[in-house]
Each structure stands twice: as structure tokens, then as C-alpha cells.
Design a protein around this motif. Sequence first.
Motif, PDB file in Angstrom:
ATOM      1  N   ARG A   1       0.829  -1.206   0.000  1.00 43.91           N
ATOM      2  CA  ARG A   1       0.000   0.000   0.000  1.00 43.91           C
ATOM      3  C   ARG A   1       0.861   1.252   0.000  1.00 43.91           C
ATOM      4  NH1 ARG A   1      -3.484  -0.606   4.894  1.00 43.91           N
ATOM      5  NH2 ARG A   1      -2.633  -2.654   5.159  1.00 43.91           N
ATOM      6  N   VAL A   2       1.962   1.226   0.747  1.00 42.01           N
ATOM      7  CA  VAL A   2       2.871   2.373   0.793  1.00 42.01           C
ATOM      8  C   VAL A   2       3.497   2.591  -0.572  1.00 42.01           C
ATOM      9  CG1 VAL A   2       5.045   3.219   1.771  1.00 42.01           C
ATOM     10  CG2 VAL A   2       3.331   2.178   3.260  1.00 42.01           C
ATOM     11  N   GLU A   3       3.934   1.516  -1.222  1.00 40.20           N
ATOM     12  CA  GLU A   3       4.530   1.622  -2.564  1.00 40.20           C
ATOM     13  C   GLU A   3       3.537   2.195  -3.563  1.00 40.20           C
ATOM     14  OE1 GLU A   3       6.291  -1.960  -4.089  1.00 40.20           O
ATOM     15  OE2 GLU A   3       7.221  -2.394  -2.163  1.00 40.20           O
ATOM     16  N   LEU A   4       2.292   1.715  -3.544  1.00 36.21           N
ATOM     17  CA  LEU A   4       1.278   2.215  -4.464  1.00 36.21           C
ATOM     18  C   LEU A   4       0.981   3.689  -4.218  1.00 36.21           C
ATOM     19  CD1 LEU A   4      -1.237  -0.759  -4.580  1.00 36.21           C
ATOM     20  CD2 LEU A   4       0.342  -0.031  -6.359  1.00 36.21           C
ATOM     21  N   ALA A   5       0.902   4.081  -2.965  1.00 36.73           N
ATOM     22  CA  ALA A   5       0.652   5.490  -2.641  1.00 36.73           C
ATOM     23  C   ALA A   5       1.803   6.353  -3.127  1.00 36.73           C
ATOM     24  CB  ALA A   5       0.460   5.649  -1.139  1.00 36.73           C
ATOM     25  N   HIS A   6       3.023   5.867  -2.963  1.00 36.92           N
ATOM     26  CA  HIS A   6       4.205   6.605  -3.398  1.00 36.92           C
ATOM     27  C   HIS A   6       4.212   6.752  -4.922  1.00 36.92           C
ATOM     28  CE1 HIS A   6       8.220   8.226  -3.237  1.00 36.92           C
ATOM     29  NE2 HIS A   6       8.628   7.320  -4.112  1.00 36.92           N
ATOM     30  N   LEU A   7       3.899   5.691  -5.648  1.00 33.78           N
ATOM     31  CA  LEU A   7       3.879   5.731  -7.103  1.00 33.78           C
ATOM     32  C   LEU A   7       2.794   6.661  -7.633  1.00 33.78           C
ATOM     33  CD1 LEU A   7       4.475   1.998  -8.061  1.00 33.78           C
ATOM     34  CD2 LEU A   7       6.053   3.914  -8.343  1.00 33.78           C
ATOM     35  N   SER A   8       1.620   6.612  -7.031  1.00 36.41           N
ATOM     36  CA  SER A   8       0.544   7.482  -7.517  1.00 36.41           C
ATOM     37  C   SER A   8       0.819   8.942  -7.179  1.00 36.41           C
ATOM     38  CB  SER A   8      -0.805   7.044  -6.957  1.00 36.41           C
ATOM     39  OG  SER A   8      -0.848   7.198  -5.569  1.00 36.41           O
ATOM     40  N   ALA A   9       1.539   9.200  -6.100  1.00 41.33           N
ATOM     41  CA  ALA A   9       1.901  10.570  -5.750  1.00 41.33           C
ATOM     42  C   ALA A   9       2.947  11.120  -6.707  1.00 41.33           C
ATOM     43  CB  ALA A   9       2.418  10.628  -4.314  1.00 41.33           C
ATOM     44  N   LYS A  10       3.814  10.243  -7.195  1.00 41.67           N
ATOM     45  CA  LYS A  10       4.872  10.635  -8.136  1.00 41.67           C
ATOM     46  C   LYS A  10       4.324  11.016  -9.501  1.00 41.67           C
ATOM     47  CE  LYS A  10       9.415   8.562  -7.615  1.00 41.67           C
ATOM     48  NZ  LYS A  10      10.242   7.459  -8.004  1.00 41.67           N
ATOM     49  N   LYS A  11       3.272  10.305  -9.934  1.00 44.02           N
ATOM     50  CA  LYS A  11       2.699  10.473 -11.278  1.00 44.02           C
ATOM     51  C   LYS A  11       3.810  10.461 -12.320  1.00 44.02           C
ATOM     52  CE  LYS A  11      -1.483  12.559  -9.824  1.00 44.02           C
ATOM     53  NZ  LYS A  11      -2.512  13.500  -9.976  1.00 44.02           N
ATOM     54  N   VAL A  12       4.380   9.309 -12.491  1.00 46.96           N
ATOM     55  CA  VAL A  12       5.523   9.112 -13.362  1.00 46.96           C
ATOM     56  C   VAL A  12       5.234   9.641 -14.769  1.00 46.96           C
ATOM     57  CG1 VAL A  12       7.061   7.389 -14.369  1.00 46.96           C
ATOM     58  CG2 VAL A  12       6.222   7.104 -12.032  1.00 46.96           C
ATOM     59  N   GLN A  13       6.127  10.496 -15.259  1.00 47.55           N
ATOM     60  CA  GLN A  13       6.024  11.068 -16.594  1.00 47.55           C
ATOM     61  C   GLN A  13       6.862  10.243 -17.563  1.00 47.55           C
ATOM     62  OE1 GLN A  13       4.147  13.700 -17.459  1.00 47.55           O
ATOM     63  NE2 GLN A  13       3.352  13.748 -15.370  1.00 47.55           N
ATOM     64  N   PRO A  14       6.427  10.121 -18.793  1.00 44.60           N
ATOM     65  CA  PRO A  14       7.237   9.388 -19.771  1.00 44.60           C
ATOM     66  C   PRO A  14       8.555  10.122 -20.018  1.00 44.60           C
ATOM     67  CG  PRO A  14       5.335  10.392 -20.821  1.00 44.60           C
ATOM     68  CD  PRO A  14       5.208  10.611 -19.350  1.00 44.60           C
ATOM     69  N   GLU A  15       9.600   9.343 -20.251  1.00 40.44           N
ATOM     70  CA  GLU A  15      10.913   9.914 -20.492  1.00 40.44           C
ATOM     71  C   GLU A  15      10.982  10.488 -21.910  1.00 40.44           C
ATOM     72  OE1 GLU A  15      15.377   8.209 -20.761  1.00 40.44           O
ATOM     73  OE2 GLU A  15      14.147   7.483 -19.093  1.00 40.44           O
ATOM     74  N   LEU A  16      11.470  11.706 -22.007  1.00 36.97           N
ATOM     75  CA  LEU A  16      11.603  12.352 -23.320  1.00 36.97           C
ATOM     76  C   LEU A  16      12.986  12.041 -23.901  1.00 36.97           C
ATOM     77  CD1 LEU A  16      10.077  15.834 -22.527  1.00 36.97           C
ATOM     78  CD2 LEU A  16       8.980  13.901 -23.609  1.00 36.97           C
ATOM     79  N   ALA A  17      13.037  11.843 -25.200  1.00 37.36           N
ATOM     80  CA  ALA A  17      14.308  11.531 -25.860  1.00 37.36           C
ATOM     81  C   ALA A  17      14.556  12.555 -26.955  1.00 37.36           C
ATOM     82  CB  ALA A  17      14.278  10.136 -26.430  1.00 37.36           C
ATOM     83  N   MET A  18      15.804  12.899 -27.147  1.00 43.79           N
ATOM     84  CA  MET A  18      16.174  13.817 -28.232  1.00 43.79           C
ATOM     85  C   MET A  18      16.300  13.011 -29.527  1.00 43.79           C
ATOM     86  SD  MET A  18      16.586  16.826 -26.860  1.00 43.79           S
ATOM     87  CE  MET A  18      17.775  17.812 -27.729  1.00 43.79           C
ATOM     88  N   ALA A  19      15.789  13.547 -30.615  1.00 44.86           N
ATOM     89  CA  ALA A  19      15.865  12.838 -31.896  1.00 44.86           C
ATOM     90  C   ALA A  19      17.051  13.316 -32.710  1.00 44.86           C
ATOM     91  CB  ALA A  19      14.599  13.035 -32.696  1.00 44.86           C
TER      92      ALA A  19
END
Length: 59
Positions: free
Chosen positions: A41-59
Motif C-alpha cells: 500500500r505504501v509503494e502504491l501510494a508513493h507511485l501514484s503521488a509521483k505520477k511518473v512522466q514518460p521519459e523524453l528523448a532527443m531525436a
Amino acid sequence: MKSNAFNICPACIYRDTCVLTTQKSQVWSCSEYDELAPETRVELAHLSAKKVQPELAMA
């Protein structure tokens, strides 16, 4: 929307696959309920609080 203090769904291991009801914010008792381990539950709460953004790459 204020969450229901008696709602058990956020701590249930079957929440994502449960088809018993679509009204999960109203559930306070369920014969299928199995609780997540506290550390999960702690891990899930931490992940949802982070709201992971997709990694951007330079082309």
C-alpha cells in the motif's frame, strides 16, 4: 469528491480486476476482499503521488 472513510476497495488486492461493482467508492464490506500487505500500500501510494512522466528523448 471526498472518499468514504469505510471504503475497503483501495486496500484490496483485487481492485483492478474486480467486476463485482462499478461503485467501488461505496463498498464497505465484500466477501471477496483480500487486503494488500502494508508495504505494498505504501509503494502504491508513493507511485501514484509521483505520477511518473514518460521519459523524453532527443531525436
